[in-house]
Enzyme design. Structure first.
Site, PDB file in Angstrom:
ATOM      1  N   LYS A  22       0.854  -1.201   0.000  1.00  0.00           N
ATOM      2  CA  LYS A  22       0.000   0.000   0.000  1.00  0.00           C
ATOM      3  C   LYS A  22       0.881   1.239   0.000  1.00  0.00           C
ATOM      4  O   LYS A  22       0.654   2.176  -0.783  1.00  0.00           O
ATOM      5  CB  LYS A  22      -0.899   0.007   1.234  1.00  0.00           C
ATOM      6  N   ASN A  23       1.896   1.254   0.856  1.00  0.00           N
ATOM      7  CA  ASN A  23       2.690   2.480   1.029  1.00  0.00           C
ATOM      8  C   ASN A  23       3.633   2.753  -0.128  1.00  0.00           C
ATOM      9  O   ASN A  23       4.130   3.871  -0.258  1.00  0.00           O
ATOM     10  CB  ASN A  23       3.439   2.440   2.366  1.00  0.00           C
ATOM     11  N   CYS A 116      -4.442  12.542  12.859  1.00  0.00           N
ATOM     12  CA  CYS A 116      -5.143  11.264  12.964  1.00  0.00           C
ATOM     13  C   CYS A 116      -4.793  10.674  14.325  1.00  0.00           C
ATOM     14  O   CYS A 116      -3.999  11.229  15.079  1.00  0.00           O
ATOM     15  CB  CYS A 116      -4.743  10.341  11.823  1.00  0.00           C
ATOM     16  N   ARG A 121       0.083  15.123  12.181  1.00  0.00           N
ATOM     17  CA  ARG A 121       0.738  14.708  10.933  1.00  0.00           C
ATOM     18  C   ARG A 121       1.117  15.958  10.126  1.00  0.00           C
ATOM     19  O   ARG A 121       0.510  16.297   9.141  1.00  0.00           O
ATOM     20  CB  ARG A 121      -0.199  13.816  10.130  1.00  0.00           C
ATOM     21  N   ASP A 309       5.208   1.032  11.968  1.00  0.00           N
ATOM     22  CA  ASP A 309       3.974   0.375  11.494  1.00  0.00           C
ATOM     23  C   ASP A 309       3.848  -1.054  11.993  1.00  0.00           C
ATOM     24  O   ASP A 309       2.816  -1.692  11.767  1.00  0.00           O
ATOM     25  CB  ASP A 309       3.932   0.378   9.962  1.00  0.00           C
ATOM     26  N   ARG A 401      -8.490  -0.238   5.118  1.00  0.00           N
ATOM     27  CA  ARG A 401      -7.726   0.835   4.454  1.00  0.00           C
ATOM     28  C   ARG A 401      -6.395   0.298   3.936  1.00  0.00           C
ATOM     29  O   ARG A 401      -5.879   0.760   2.936  1.00  0.00           O
ATOM     30  CB  ARG A 401      -7.446   1.964   5.450  1.00  0.00           C
TER      31      ARG A 401
HETATM   32  C1  EPZ Z   1       4.667   7.017   5.950  1.00  0.00           C
HETATM   33  O1  EPZ Z   1       3.893   8.101   6.419  1.00  0.00           O
HETATM   34  C2  EPZ Z   1       3.741   5.805   5.972  1.00  0.00           C
HETATM   35  N1  EPZ Z   1       2.588   6.053   5.118  1.00  0.00           N
HETATM   36  C3  EPZ Z   1       3.254   5.544   7.416  1.00  0.00           C
HETATM   37  O2  EPZ Z   1       2.482   4.352   7.394  1.00  0.00           O
HETATM   38  C4  EPZ Z   1       4.484   5.321   8.289  1.00  0.00           C
HETATM   39  O3  EPZ Z   1       4.064   5.134   9.625  1.00  0.00           O
HETATM   40  C5  EPZ Z   1       5.412   6.548   8.198  1.00  0.00           C
HETATM   41  O4  EPZ Z   1       5.774   6.774   6.818  1.00  0.00           O
HETATM   42  C6  EPZ Z   1       6.688   6.359   9.003  1.00  0.00           C
HETATM   43  O5  EPZ Z   1       7.380   5.243   8.534  1.00  0.00           O
HETATM   44  C7  EPZ Z   1       2.727   5.960   3.780  1.00  0.00           C
HETATM   45  O6  EPZ Z   1       3.804   5.693   3.268  1.00  0.00           O
HETATM   46  C8  EPZ Z   1       1.495   6.193   2.953  1.00  0.00           C
HETATM   47  P1  EPZ Z   1       6.651  10.507   7.793  1.00  0.00           P
HETATM   48  P2  EPZ Z   1       4.470   9.611   6.303  1.00  0.00           P
HETATM   49  O7  EPZ Z   1       6.538  11.777   7.067  1.00  0.00           O
HETATM   50  O8  EPZ Z   1       5.387   9.732   5.161  1.00  0.00           O
HETATM   51  C9  EPZ Z   1       7.222  13.740  11.186  1.00  0.00           C
HETATM   52  C10 EPZ Z   1       0.628   2.980   7.802  1.00  0.00           C
HETATM   53  O9  EPZ Z   1       0.222   2.510   8.875  1.00  0.00           O
HETATM   54  N2  EPZ Z   1       7.013  14.725  10.110  1.00  0.00           N
HETATM   55  O10 EPZ Z   1       7.762   9.565   7.431  1.00  0.00           O
HETATM   56  O11 EPZ Z   1       3.312  10.520   6.394  1.00  0.00           O
HETATM   57  C11 EPZ Z   1       5.976  12.919  11.462  1.00  0.00           C
HETATM   58  O12 EPZ Z   1       5.124  13.598  12.376  1.00  0.00           O
HETATM   59  C12 EPZ Z   1       1.079   4.421   7.749  1.00  0.00           C
HETATM   60  O13 EPZ Z   1       0.724   2.349   6.722  1.00  0.00           O
HETATM   61  C13 EPZ Z   1       7.208  16.074  10.377  1.00  0.00           C
HETATM   62  O14 EPZ Z   1       7.527  16.464  11.492  1.00  0.00           O
HETATM   63  O15 EPZ Z   1       5.292   9.719   7.658  1.00  0.00           O
HETATM   64  C14 EPZ Z   1       6.563  11.658  12.056  1.00  0.00           C
HETATM   65  O16 EPZ Z   1       6.872  11.873  13.415  1.00  0.00           O
HETATM   66  C15 EPZ Z   1       0.836   5.162   9.053  1.00  0.00           C
HETATM   67  N3  EPZ Z   1       7.033  16.982   9.359  1.00  0.00           N
HETATM   68  C16 EPZ Z   1       7.876  11.480  11.286  1.00  0.00           C
HETATM   69  O17 EPZ Z   1       8.184  12.770  10.740  1.00  0.00           O
HETATM   70  C17 EPZ Z   1       6.685  16.591   8.091  1.00  0.00           C
HETATM   71  O18 EPZ Z   1       6.565  17.460   7.195  1.00  0.00           O
HETATM   72  C18 EPZ Z   1       7.805  10.477  10.155  1.00  0.00           C
HETATM   73  O19 EPZ Z   1       6.680  10.808   9.361  1.00  0.00           O
HETATM   74  C19 EPZ Z   1       6.496  15.216   7.844  1.00  0.00           C
HETATM   75  C20 EPZ Z   1       6.668  14.302   8.863  1.00  0.00           C
END
Ligand code: EPZ
Length: 424
Positions: A22-23, A116, A121, A309, A401
């Site tokens: 999915k990701n 969420c 996020r 995850d 989802r």
């Molecule tokens: C991806 O989300 C995945 N989703 C998430 O999987 C996964 O948990 C996450 O990466 C971390 O591995 C998809 O790929 C669709 P991040 P993403 O930006 O990219 C902070 C699932 O269950 N951050 O890597 O949205 C954020 O708050 C989902 O399949 C900022 O501070 O996550 C977090 O603490 C849930 N500013 C960390 O970075 C930003 O602009 C990592 O988030 C962006 C993120």
């Protein structure tokens, strides 16, 4: 809203085919916006998140055909550069259309994703990266508006944040940079296999990307991209979830097929340290329950560290493992909604400041519980497999989802799960 009834006492055996990721699928589908030519994407899982992404692309003007796991998509005539709130609010990952829309139109209008249950996020790192390529970002009325009045220009961008790298942020900047003038270097890039899969597809479309899978990715801008045929990598988190199901409830052993074992090293290392027997071959992994299971201390980290995850699923295993286990989520410190639901089933879990201390109990008992986020919901299904009695899990749309027919796959392994309408 449907619910699951998970009958306890499961003894799993046999094999299960793991779906496409999915990701990886979500940014890969968004990347088709970067060309007017036809793209054929295979092994796209039939889950609601990919359905939402296709709705967003159709809303932008894409022509979409879908036959089982294959999506044929052509973004020749885009009629909009806007991703509206009513679609974005359903799926945060739709923010990954920002980069390709900016690259295609020099502007993008995307609703700010809501938070969420797993925590705030933010997308500040996405915007910092896109501004680094010459876009101007303004936030108004819950929408982020991006404009690159003079086109996008390559530059050196630092994408690291206080919680480490951002996966979709790296994807967004990479997709914007492929059509920018000049060369872009992304420092602090996410190293996840899903980022590598996206880069592989973009290169097959004519992009010039090197370093994907490391924290430094270099993109040499090109004038246009062509169509592509691409097969999405296996879903490592679905695979990890089934490995935990095997660790908890395998009669002797279960085998996962169509996986990439290299993407799961952090998970299999922990499961082996807990006493499970793991056998890996080129595209399969088998797991047997530990004869004398022991707990572990895990801390989530960006890839190749232990994935956030998979944190909830490990809590389900540790809840029934003798002794004390400690689970710390450094990526999403609030991501413990599953703990309160598991406690209703008799788990002994104390959560404080991003860390769960779990004292394994002999047996958990069925209770009506509520799914909340995708992975927490999967953890409740895992707990239900062994609980005494029949566990009723409401709001299973959360599970649908990101897991392709998880109930059918578990039933094929010997579990007893019913999917019922909410009012049944
Ligand atoms: C991806 O989300 C995945 N989703 C998430 O999987 C996964 O948990 C996450 O990466 C971390 O591995 C998809 O790929 C669709 P991040 P993403 O930006 O990219 C902070 C699932 O269950 N951050 O890597 O949205 C954020 O708050 C989902 O399949 C900022 O501070 O996550 C977090 O603490 C849930 N500013 C960390 O970075 C930003 O602009 C990592 O988030 C962006 C993120």
């Amino acid at each position: 809203m449907e619910k699951f009834i998970v009958h306890g006492g499961a003894e799993l055996e046999g094999s299960v085919n793991i779906s496409g990721s999915k990701n990886a699928s979500l940014p890969i589908l968004a990347a088709t916006l970067l060309t007017k030519e036809q793209c054929v994407i295979r092994r796209v899982p039939d889950v609601s998140d990919t359905n939402y992404m296709l709705q967003i692309l159709q809303n932008l003007g894409a022509e979409v055909e879908r036959a089982s796991g294959t999506v044929i998509i052509k973004c020749e005539k885009l009629r909009s550069h806007e991703a509206p709130y009513d679609l974005v609010r359903k799926m945060r990952a739709s923010v990954c259309v920002m980069g390709p829309l900016l690259a295609r139109h020099n502007r993008a209008n995307v609703s700010l994703p809501g938070g969420c249950v797993i925590g705030d996020r933010p997308i500040d790192l996405h915007l910092r990266g896109l501004e680094g390529l010459g876009a101007e970002a303004t936030v108004e009325g819950g929408n982020v508006h991006l404009e690159a009045r003079y086109g996008l220009k390559g530059d050196t961008i630092d994408m690291s944040g206080k919680h480490g790298a951002t996966v979709l942020g790296t994807d967004n900047v990479m997709m914007a940079a492929v059509l920018a003038q000049g060369t872009t270097v992304i420092n602090g890039a996410a190293c996840e296999p899903e980022v590598v899969d996206l880069a592989d597809m973009l290169n097959a479309m004519g992009a010039k990307i090197t370093g994907a899978g490391t924290s430094c990715i270099t993109i040499e801008g090109v004038s246009e991209l062509g169509g592509v045929e691409h097969t999405v990598i296996p879903d490592r988190i679905e695979a990890g979830t089934f490995l935990v199901a095997g660790a908890m409830a395998a009669k002797s052993k279960i085998t996962l097929k169509r996986v990439n074992p290299e993407h799961l090293t952090a998970v299999t290392d922990v499961l082996e340290s807990c006493g499970c027997k793991i056998e890996k071959e080129e595209d399969t992994i088998s797991i047997s329950k530990a004869e004398n299971p022991i707990g572990a201390n895990i801390t989530t980290e960006p890839y190749p560290g232990f994935p956030t995850d998979m944190q909830a699923q490990m809590c389900a295993l540790f809840a029934l493992t003798p002794g004390i286990s400690v689970v710390t989520d450094t990526i999403f410190p609030q991501r413990f909604m599953h703990a309160s639901e598991m406690k209703r089933m008799g788990a002994d879990i104390k959560v404080d400041d991003g860390t769960a201390v779990i004292n394994g109990v002999e047996k958990m008992s069925a209770a009506p519980v509520m799914a909340s986020d995708l992975r927490a919901s999967a953890a409740l299904v895992l707990s239900g497999l062994l609980a005494k009695g029949n566990t009723e899990i409401s709001r299973v749309y959360h599970i649908d989802r990101g897991y392709e027919h998880i109930d059918d796959k578990l039933i094929d392994l010997g579990a007893n799960i019913e999917r019922l309408p909410a009012n049944a």
